[in-house]
Scaffold this motif. Structure first.
Motif, short mmCIF file in Angstrom:
data_model
loop_
_atom_site.label_atom_id
_atom_site.label_comp_id
_atom_site.label_asym_id
_atom_site.label_seq_id
_atom_site.Cartn_x
_atom_site.Cartn_y
_atom_site.Cartn_z
N UNK A 1 99.71 24.72 22.39
CA UNK A 1 98.73 24.20 21.49
C UNK A 1 99.07 23.05 20.69
N UNK A 2 100.17 23.07 20.14
CA UNK A 2 100.56 21.78 19.42
C UNK A 2 100.45 20.64 20.18
N UNK A 3 101.12 20.91 21.33
CA UNK A 3 101.04 19.72 22.19
C UNK A 3 99.97 19.13 22.74
N UNK A 4 98.96 20.08 22.78
CA UNK A 4 97.43 19.51 23.21
C UNK A 4 96.76 18.77 21.98
N UNK A 5 97.12 19.42 20.84
CA UNK A 5 96.59 18.85 19.71
C UNK A 5 96.89 17.33 19.54
N UNK B 1 96.14 11.33 20.11
CA UNK B 1 96.75 10.25 20.58
C UNK B 1 95.72 9.47 21.80
N UNK B 2 95.07 10.41 22.42
CA UNK B 2 94.14 9.98 23.49
C UNK B 2 92.96 9.30 22.85
N UNK B 3 92.38 9.75 21.86
CA UNK B 3 91.30 8.96 21.16
C UNK B 3 91.51 7.98 20.25
N UNK B 4 92.84 8.25 19.57
CA UNK B 4 93.40 6.82 18.74
C UNK B 4 94.75 6.85 18.68
N UNK B 5 95.36 5.86 19.53
CA UNK B 5 96.80 5.83 19.86
C UNK B 5 97.47 5.46 18.64
N UNK B 6 97.07 5.32 17.69
CA UNK B 6 97.69 5.03 16.48
C UNK B 6 97.84 6.42 15.38
N UNK C 1 91.65 8.18 13.61
CA UNK C 1 90.31 7.77 13.51
C UNK C 1 89.58 8.90 14.33
N UNK C 2 90.27 9.67 15.23
CA UNK C 2 89.77 10.64 15.93
C UNK C 2 89.14 12.09 15.04
N UNK C 3 87.88 12.27 15.58
CA UNK C 3 87.61 13.80 14.90
C UNK C 3 87.36 14.48 15.94
N UNK C 4 88.46 15.66 16.25
CA UNK C 4 88.57 16.41 17.22
C UNK C 4 88.06 17.93 16.73
N UNK D 1 94.63 18.67 7.40
CA UNK D 1 94.09 17.79 6.41
C UNK D 1 94.93 16.57 6.64
N UNK D 2 94.24 15.59 5.79
CA UNK D 2 94.58 14.37 5.98
C UNK D 2 95.98 13.87 5.45
N UNK D 3 96.67 13.20 6.25
CA UNK D 3 98.15 12.95 5.79
C UNK D 3 98.42 12.36 4.53
#
Length: 167
Positions: free
Chosen positions: A51-55, A60-65, A88-91, A125-127
């Motif tokens: 699960x953690x790997x998939x997150x 990273x797939x939607x925002x490489x940064x 920037x990704x909202x998953x 939450x946000x970093x």
């Protein structure tokens, strides 16, 4: 190195090795017992890792940064996602967790853990700005999480003497 014990308990393997340290720099000959375990695909340890790997993969797939520091906990009928993310990704993290659980094969209520009906709590939450200072640098050589470490546990039979356990 000598194998002391190899035990299979359900889907967990426990292996104990005796490792002799013949350090040429001194006359001490110390022995260490190294214990390790291995678990199968459906074991909760593997489920949370997937699960953690998939997150992380999705962020990273939607925002490489993306900067992702997440933990996952599972128990009967429950999944808890926690951590800090800058992206920037909202998953839909609940859907990602459910998809992983279903793909593993936990998709029937009689398993008491079903990807279609388990509770999924997201405490992501946000970093924090404190952590972000260490991971967002223009020069890669200045980057670092600042909270990473390696931990080694030591079992002792008697008083603990740290001078014997140098790394």
């Amino acid at each position: 190195m000598k194998l002391l014990e190899k035990i299979e308990i359900g889907n967990i393997w426990k292996v104990e090795l005796l490792i002799n340290n013949n350090n040429n720099n001194n006359n001490n000959n110390m022995s260490y017992i190294f214990t390790s375990e291995s678990v199968s695909e459906g074991h909760p340890d593997k489920v949370v890792d997937q699960i953690s790997d998939a997150l992380i993969d999705n962020f990273l797939a939607f925002d490489p940064d993306s900067k992702v520091a997440c933990e996952t906990l599972v128990t009967t009928g429950q999944v808890i996602l926690a951590g800090e993310v800058k992206s920037k990704a909202n998953l839909d993290v609940q859907k990602i967790a459910r998809d992983v659980i279903n793909n593993i094969g936990y998709n029937k209520s009689e398993y008491m853990f079903d990807g279609n009906s388990c509770g999924v709590l997201s405490a992501i939450h946000e970093q924090s700005s404190d952590i972000n200072q260490g991971v967002d640098k223009n020069k890669p050589e200045e980057q670092g999480a600042g909270d990473q470490a390696k931990y080694i546990g030591v079992g002792v039979n008697g008083p603990f003497k740290p001078e014997y356990y140098r790394y």
